[in-house]
Design an enzyme around this catalytic site. Structure first.
Site, short mmCIF file in Angstrom:
data_model
loop_
_atom_site.label_atom_id
_atom_site.label_comp_id
_atom_site.label_asym_id
_atom_site.label_seq_id
_atom_site.Cartn_x
_atom_site.Cartn_y
_atom_site.Cartn_z
CE1 TYR A 176 -64.27 -70.95 -27.99
CE2 TYR A 176 -65.36 -73.08 -28.13
CZ TYR A 176 -65.33 -71.78 -27.67
OH TYR A 176 -66.37 -71.31 -26.91
CG PHE A 186 -66.43 -68.61 -18.38
CD1 PHE A 186 -65.89 -69.59 -19.21
CD2 PHE A 186 -65.98 -67.31 -18.50
CE1 PHE A 186 -64.91 -69.27 -20.15
CE2 PHE A 186 -65.00 -66.98 -19.43
CZ PHE A 186 -64.46 -67.96 -20.25
N PRO A 187 -69.49 -71.92 -16.21
CG PRO A 187 -69.99 -74.18 -16.53
CD PRO A 187 -69.49 -72.96 -17.26
CG LEU A 188 -67.29 -75.45 -13.15
CD1 LEU A 188 -66.44 -76.68 -13.41
CD2 LEU A 188 -68.12 -75.63 -11.88
N GLY A 189 -66.59 -70.59 -13.41
CA GLY A 189 -65.78 -69.39 -13.28
C GLY A 189 -64.86 -69.11 -14.44
CB THR A 206 -61.16 -65.77 -12.49
OG1 THR A 206 -62.47 -65.46 -12.97
CG2 THR A 206 -60.16 -64.86 -13.18
N PRO A 207 -61.34 -69.39 -11.69
CG PRO A 207 -60.13 -71.36 -11.76
CD PRO A 207 -59.99 -69.89 -11.94
CG LEU A 208 -67.21 -70.50 -9.60
CD1 LEU A 208 -68.43 -71.41 -9.46
CD2 LEU A 208 -67.62 -69.04 -9.65
#
Length: 291
Positions: free
Chosen positions: A64, A213-216, A219-221
């Site tokens: 990172y 990527f719990p929120l996408g 590419t956000p949910l």
């Protein structure tokens, strides 16, 4: 710790108890997880507030930035609290143009472990995940040689616990035949549930399933169902998505990332949100498991 974060804790091995609500440090780097952050002081402040609010599980990696995020973690939190666990990963490097280069040679994996040790200022790493596949999923290939290289460093005392990332069920089994696995880190969220069976397996075997990527992610949910539920509850769609994950399985752990203290507080608050069975059933329609 000043506070105890909601969501509870998970004990994975002797000396390894983590908060289920963790923090993912990836977004502390610059755009596209490359280079320094726009506001380094805010990045430091986010990390310190996460710990002050009771989070004991921070996910990071030397790729990172590269290096940048681990250096910020060290600046913000070293010497580290006794109950804080840094979970890092190896298996990739970054090109000078910011490209992601998968790096699977056993000797380079060992070199990456040493990089993480040096840049975090540690004598031993709490947990090291072997990154195998990509954000598009796992590749069905043997991981024995690569995982075995990390197991050698574990025996040497440089790694306390091992995990795997972006793997299949068969690859988890292969790794377990070499050394105990305490974490699986795969892409999983309310809209992407291809790993439902692996989530269940991890629960049965007391392995933390870190839903990245719990929120996408990049590419956000976006879901009208998610938005409708959030509006009824008076919270954000992101908070609903995080709460759904925490209630999905007792061994799911979350590592949502942010470079903002305000957003960090919103994420942590999601752990206080209790969804009814009817609401969960409604949300389940967003991402039906793959048959």
């Amino acid at each position: 710790m000043a506070d105890t974060v909601s969501g509870g804790t998970l004990t994975l091995a002797e000396g390894l108890t983590i908060t289920r609500m963790g923090y993912g440090a990836m977004q502390l780097a610059g755009p596209h997880v490359f280079g320094p952050p726009k506001d380094r002081a805010e990045a430091v402040a986010v990390l310190r507030e996460a710990v002050e609010r009771g989070i004991t599980h921070i996910d990071t990696s030397d790729f990172y930035g590269p290096v940048v995020v681990n250096e910020i973690i060290r600046e913000a939190l070293h010497p580290y609290p006794d109950d804080l666990h840094l979970v890092t990963k190896v298996g990739a490097r970054r090109g000078p143009d910011g490209s992601w280069i998968m790096s699977a040679h056993p000797e380079d994996l060992k070199a990456q472990v040493y990089d993480n040790l040096r840049n975090l200022g540690l004598d031993a790493l709490d947990v090291v995940n072997l990154r195998v596949g990509t954000d598009h999923g796992a590749y069905e290939e043997s991981i024995g040689e690569r995982f075995g290289a990390l197991a050698e460093l574990q025996k040497a005392g440089l790694i306390r616990h091992l995990g795997v990332s972006t793997v299949s069920d068969a690859q988890l089994t292969e790794a377990q035949a070499i050394a105990p696995v305490v974490t699986v880190q795969n892409l999983y969220n309310v809209a992407n549930r291809e790993d439902d069976a692996l989530v269940e397996r991890c629960a049965a075997e007391n392995i933390a399933f870190a839903a990245y990527f719990p929120l996408g992610g990049f590419t956000p949910l976006q879901s009208s169902t998610l938005s409708d539920v959030a509006a009824r509850l008076g919270v954000s769609p992101q908070q609903v998505a995080l709460a759904w994950l925490l209630q999905r399985s007792a061994t799911i752990v979350l590592i949502p990332g942010t470079s903002s203290r305000a957003h960090l507080r919103d994420n942590i608050a999601a752990a206080d949100l209790v969804l009814t069975a009817d609401t969960i059933a409604e949300l389940d329609t967003i991402g039906r498991p793959v048959a």
